[in-house]
Design a protein around this motif. Structure first.
Motif, PDB file in Angstrom:
ATOM      1  N   MET A  20      16.769  16.442  21.211  1.00 41.03           N
ATOM      2  CA  MET A  20      15.611  15.374  21.387  1.00 41.03           C
ATOM      3  C   MET A  20      15.987  14.183  20.593  1.00 41.03           C
ATOM      4  O   MET A  20      15.825  12.985  20.973  1.00 41.03           O
ATOM      5  N   GLU A  21      16.587  14.445  19.378  1.00 39.85           N
ATOM      6  CA  GLU A  21      16.822  13.396  18.636  1.00 39.85           C
ATOM      7  C   GLU A  21      18.201  12.586  18.934  1.00 39.85           C
ATOM      8  O   GLU A  21      17.980  11.450  19.230  1.00 39.85           O
ATOM      9  N   PHE A  22      19.001  13.081  19.502  1.00 40.51           N
ATOM     10  CA  PHE A  22      20.314  12.586  20.031  1.00 40.51           C
ATOM     11  C   PHE A  22      20.581  12.532  21.438  1.00 40.51           C
ATOM     12  O   PHE A  22      21.567  12.026  21.860  1.00 40.51           O
ATOM     13  N   GLY A  23      19.579  13.106  22.212  1.00 38.60           N
ATOM     14  CA  GLY A  23      19.796  12.992  23.565  1.00 38.60           C
ATOM     15  C   GLY A  23      20.748  13.766  24.218  1.00 38.60           C
ATOM     16  O   GLY A  23      21.659  13.285  24.870  1.00 38.60           O
ATOM     17  N   GLY A  24      20.831  14.957  24.082  1.00 37.70           N
ATOM     18  CA  GLY A  24      21.897  15.883  24.197  1.00 37.70           C
ATOM     19  C   GLY A  24      21.440  16.381  25.801  1.00 37.70           C
ATOM     20  O   GLY A  24      20.876  15.699  26.526  1.00 37.70           O
ATOM     21  N   SER A  25      22.282  17.444  25.955  1.00 42.49           N
ATOM     22  CA  SER A  25      22.184  17.897  27.471  1.00 42.49           C
ATOM     23  C   SER A  25      20.729  18.551  27.700  1.00 42.49           C
ATOM     24  O   SER A  25      20.005  19.023  26.946  1.00 42.49           O
ATOM     25  N   ILE A  26      20.303  18.092  28.877  1.00 39.39           N
ATOM     26  CA  ILE A  26      18.837  18.580  29.369  1.00 39.39           C
ATOM     27  C   ILE A  26      18.897  20.164  29.697  1.00 39.39           C
ATOM     28  O   ILE A  26      17.903  20.721  29.391  1.00 39.39           O
ATOM     29  N   LEU A  27      19.917  20.766  30.036  1.00 41.17           N
ATOM     30  CA  LEU A  27      20.201  22.133  30.107  1.00 41.17           C
ATOM     31  C   LEU A  27      20.116  23.035  28.938  1.00 41.17           C
ATOM     32  O   LEU A  27      19.295  24.047  29.033  1.00 41.17           O
ATOM     33  N   VAL A  28      20.614  22.395  27.790  1.00 38.62           N
ATOM     34  CA  VAL A  28      20.757  23.184  26.534  1.00 38.62           C
ATOM     35  C   VAL A  28      18.985  22.896  26.121  1.00 38.62           C
ATOM     36  O   VAL A  28      18.493  24.091  25.519  1.00 38.62           O
ATOM     37  N   GLY A  29      18.340  21.773  26.184  1.00 40.96           N
ATOM     38  CA  GLY A  29      17.027  21.491  25.851  1.00 40.96           C
ATOM     39  C   GLY A  29      16.065  22.760  26.753  1.00 40.96           C
ATOM     40  O   GLY A  29      15.163  23.437  26.243  1.00 40.96           O
ATOM     41  N   ALA A  30      16.482  22.851  27.952  1.00 41.73           N
ATOM     42  CA  ALA A  30      15.513  23.703  28.927  1.00 41.73           C
ATOM     43  C   ALA A  30      15.959  25.385  28.450  1.00 41.73           C
ATOM     44  O   ALA A  30      15.096  26.170  28.336  1.00 41.73           O
ATOM     45  N   LEU A  31      17.233  25.553  28.142  1.00 42.56           N
ATOM     46  CA  LEU A  31      17.482  26.886  27.590  1.00 42.56           C
ATOM     47  C   LEU A  31      16.688  27.165  26.346  1.00 42.56           C
ATOM     48  O   LEU A  31      16.269  28.444  26.240  1.00 42.56           O
ATOM     49  N   CYS A  32      16.756  26.217  25.513  1.00 47.40           N
ATOM     50  CA  CYS A  32      15.793  26.593  24.450  1.00 47.40           C
ATOM     51  C   CYS A  32      14.370  26.791  24.301  1.00 47.40           C
ATOM     52  O   CYS A  32      13.624  27.552  23.957  1.00 47.40           O
ATOM     53  N   VAL A  33      13.858  25.904  25.577  1.00 49.03           N
ATOM     54  CA  VAL A  33      12.368  26.106  25.696  1.00 49.03           C
ATOM     55  C   VAL A  33      12.067  27.347  26.395  1.00 49.03           C
ATOM     56  O   VAL A  33      10.983  28.172  26.301  1.00 49.03           O
ATOM     57  N   ALA A  34      13.056  27.805  27.355  1.00 49.61           N
ATOM     58  CA  ALA A  34      13.214  29.188  27.898  1.00 49.61           C
ATOM     59  C   ALA A  34      12.933  30.467  26.781  1.00 49.61           C
ATOM     60  O   ALA A  34      12.397  31.459  26.926  1.00 49.61           O
ATOM     61  N   TRP A  35      13.813  30.127  25.805  1.00 50.15           N
ATOM     62  CA  TRP A  35      13.750  31.263  25.003  1.00 50.15           C
ATOM     63  C   TRP A  35      12.767  31.100  23.908  1.00 50.15           C
ATOM     64  O   TRP A  35      12.336  32.286  23.465  1.00 50.15           O
TER      65      TRP A  35
END
Length: 280
Positions: free
Chosen positions: A34-49
């Motif tokens: 969220m801070e550095f604007g990384g991959s959306i897929l990685v963020g979605a995987l974190c939320v799913a976890w």
């Protein structure tokens, strides 16, 4: 039904530490994304976890010494875990114990002391949820059945009670071969007690045949209690083999004439004592 022991499931601590570490890693990775604007897929995987990772915790099981848990997966028996330890099994596996709510007059089930295996809701609130442990105790239990009124071989009503020491040896048979192994044991104890007691007189009867070999003997409920108890134990064991139970011992705990004939039997004993004294 054959019991299958799961011996490779003591991975509870490893899985617990892994889940905690993954949650911390997911939080850090999500914040960095969220801070550095990384991959959306990685963020979605974190939320799913965050939302699904706790499901693994449902597979953590803790067993104390002399405890077992029978596991089924979507209705299919997958195995039994035995002995103390911190286990991890398939989170969708469920424990099965049809006798969990059965409360008999026996050790571990009677009185307030027998309620430690589950958390019971308030009796004043009928809607309260009752959580019952599905674990099966492998300890030696003592079953004290109610005193029964049975006619002895002479037709005299006798009140008799027994205490039976037993334990579960095959959890799969106990759970799947009978509907409720505790009630099954109690009923078989009553049946075996009635079958054996009706072959013996309360006191020694002249010409009585208690063994069925056609020869008169001096067997009686009062004088041959050890022999009677051994026969009761053997008959109960024969009946509960299919339920995966072992009968360790059986003992007569109460023996008396029924109240309606107790006074008459006392007079009879007194008269017999007088006749014996005069004969001597």
């Amino acid at each position: 039904m054959k019991e299958t022991i799961l011996t490779t499931k003591k991975r509870g601590m490893t899985v617990l530490v892994m889940v905690i570490v993954l949650y911390f890693a997911a939080v850090i990775l999500f914040l960095r994304t969220m801070e550095f604007g990384g991959s959306i897929l990685v963020g979605a995987l974190c939320v799913a976890w965050f939302f699904l990772g706790w499901i693994l915790l449902l597979g953590l099981k803790i067993l104390k010494p002399q405890e077992a848990l029978v596991l089924t997966l979507f209705g299919k028996y997958v195995g039994t875990i035995r002995g103390e330890g911190f286990y991890f099994v398939n989170p969708f596996c469920t424990g099965v114990n049809p006798a969990a709510r059965t409360r008999l007059s026996q050790s571990g089930d009677a009185g307030e002391g027998g309620k430690s295996a589950f958390f019971k809701g308030n009796k004043e609130k009928p809607d309260a949820v009752e959580l019952v442990s599905k674990k099966i105790s492998l300890k030696v239990m003592t079953l004290n059945n109610n005193v029964q009124k049975i006619n002895d071989c002479l037709g005299n009503p006798v009140e008799i009670g027994i205490a039976v020491m037993w334990r579960v040896t095959d959890t799969a048979k106990a759970v799947f071969n009978v509907d409720n192994y505790k009630e099954y044991l109690s009923l078989q104890c009553d049946s075996a007690l009635r079958n054996i007691v009706r072959n013996y007189p309360y006191d020694v009867a002249p010409g009585g045949d208690t063994t069925g070999d056609g020869v008169a003997d001096e067997g009686s409920l009062r004088g041959s209690s050890e022999i009677v108890a051994a026969r009761i134990r053997d008959e109960i064991q024969e009946k509960v083999n299919e339920a995966g139970l072992e009968i360790i011992d059986a003992r007569i705990t109460y023996l008396a004439y029924a109240t309606e004939i107790a006074a008459a039997m006392l007079q009879r004993q007194q008269a017999a004592a007088i006749v014996d004294a005069r004969t001597m």
